[in-house]
Design a protein around this motif. Structure first.
Motif: not given
Length: 313
Positions: A59, A63, A115, A118-119, A122, A241, A243-244, A248, A286, A290
């Motif tokens: 993760m 980032l 992005l 990163m999804a 998660r 999730c 923050s992401h 997005v 960003n 985070y």
């Protein structure tokens, strides 16, 4: 064939955000501060992740890449705008404009694909926790990031090369603060069908497809989270999730609004406002999103600041 054989101009004029001297000075200071904050805080995120062994996870690996990309992304447009304000010369050469289009498209595409990566991270962490370490190995993550860089580079190269086939005649004033792909295409006095097609097809693969992947990932994540019996477990999953998702929404909301709306709905003011959001505001926000919502990042940043006086030892 070289694009200059098709173009009757040797430079473009970036009209910027305002023609009023007072507003220009204010905008210069505002964008300078925002740019410095963006670079500083994203560098702090990278350093915090690098120096804290607890954050050497997939993760935070993604980032740190996102933070580096955001620095490059905003650096592809803002410094040139600041130089134009200082010098009073709003011109950018034909080759300089194409170069800016390439790097802007490259890092915008990278933002989009990272992005999505990163999804996926998660999704695996929440929906398949027992297999997480087997799937998200350091080697797999490194290969995934390498593919992201390559994919985005090819996308940017296609858009840039396709611009060289256009003629611009006497239309060289860009109602923007940088050479935005869609705006440059609309300046052309030759047929732009192929370029528009590439924006929708190739650009769609780099922006829309990752966005769809994010939607699918989070749909499954939400279903999995709702099945967690513990309220604390649900809150922890949503916090992970949140923050992401915020990033997005900021990034994709403006990108899709600018590049995937009918041309008839575009205005210079609307496009410029949206561009400021995703080229300047989002990369600046960003690291705050985070770090302020993540206890691990808060701890790493605190440790980074407390260790700072002893870095030379």
């Amino acid at each position: 064939m070289d694009g200059r054989n098709h173009s009757a101009i040797s430079e473009f004029i970036l009209l910027g955000l305002s023609n009023q001297p007072e507003q220009e000075r204010l905008l210069f200071l505002l964008f300078l501060v925002m740019y410095l904050i963006t670079v500083l805080w994203n560098l702090l995120i990278i350093l915090a992740i690098k120096t804290d062994s607890h954050l050497h996870t997939p993760m935070y690996f993604f980032l740190s890449n996102l933070s580096f990309i955001d620095i490059c992304f905003t650096s592809s447009t803002v410094p040139k705008m600041l130089v134009n304000h200082i010098s009073g010369n709003k011109a950018i050469s034909y080759s300089g404009c194409l170069t800016q289009v390439f790097f802007f498209s490259w890092f915008a595409g990278l933002d989009s694909i990272i992005l999505a990566s990163m999804a996926y991270d998660r999704y695996v962490a929440i929906c398949a926790p027992l297999h997480y370490t087997m799937i998200m190995t350091p080697k797999f993550c490194a290969h995934l990031v390498a593919v992201c860089w390559f994919w985005a580079c090819i996308d940017a190269l296609i858009h840039t090369v396709s611009l060289t086939r256009l003629s611009f005649c006497d239309h060289n004033e860009i109602p923007h603060f940088f050479c935005d792909l869609s705006v440059v295409i609309r300046l052309a006095c030759s047929d732009t069908f192929f370029n528009d097609l590439m924006v929708y097809i190739v650009g769609g693969l780099t922006a829309v497809m990752p966005f769809i992947g994010i939607l699918i990932s989070y749909t499954r994540i939400f279903v999995a989270v709702l099945r967690i019996p513990s309220a604390h477990g649900k809150q922890k999953a949503f916090n992970t999730c949140g923050s992401h998702l915020a990033v997005v929404c900021l990034f994709y909301g403006t990108i899709i609004g600018v590049y995937f709306n009918p041309t008839s709905t575009h205005t210079a003011q609307k496009d410029t406002a949206s561009a400021v959001m995703y080229t300047v505001v989002t990369p600046m926000l960003n690291p705050f999103i985070y770090s302020l919502r993540n206890n691990d990042m808060k701890g790493a940043l605190k440790m980074l600041f407390t260790r700072k006086p002893g870095l030379s030892l």
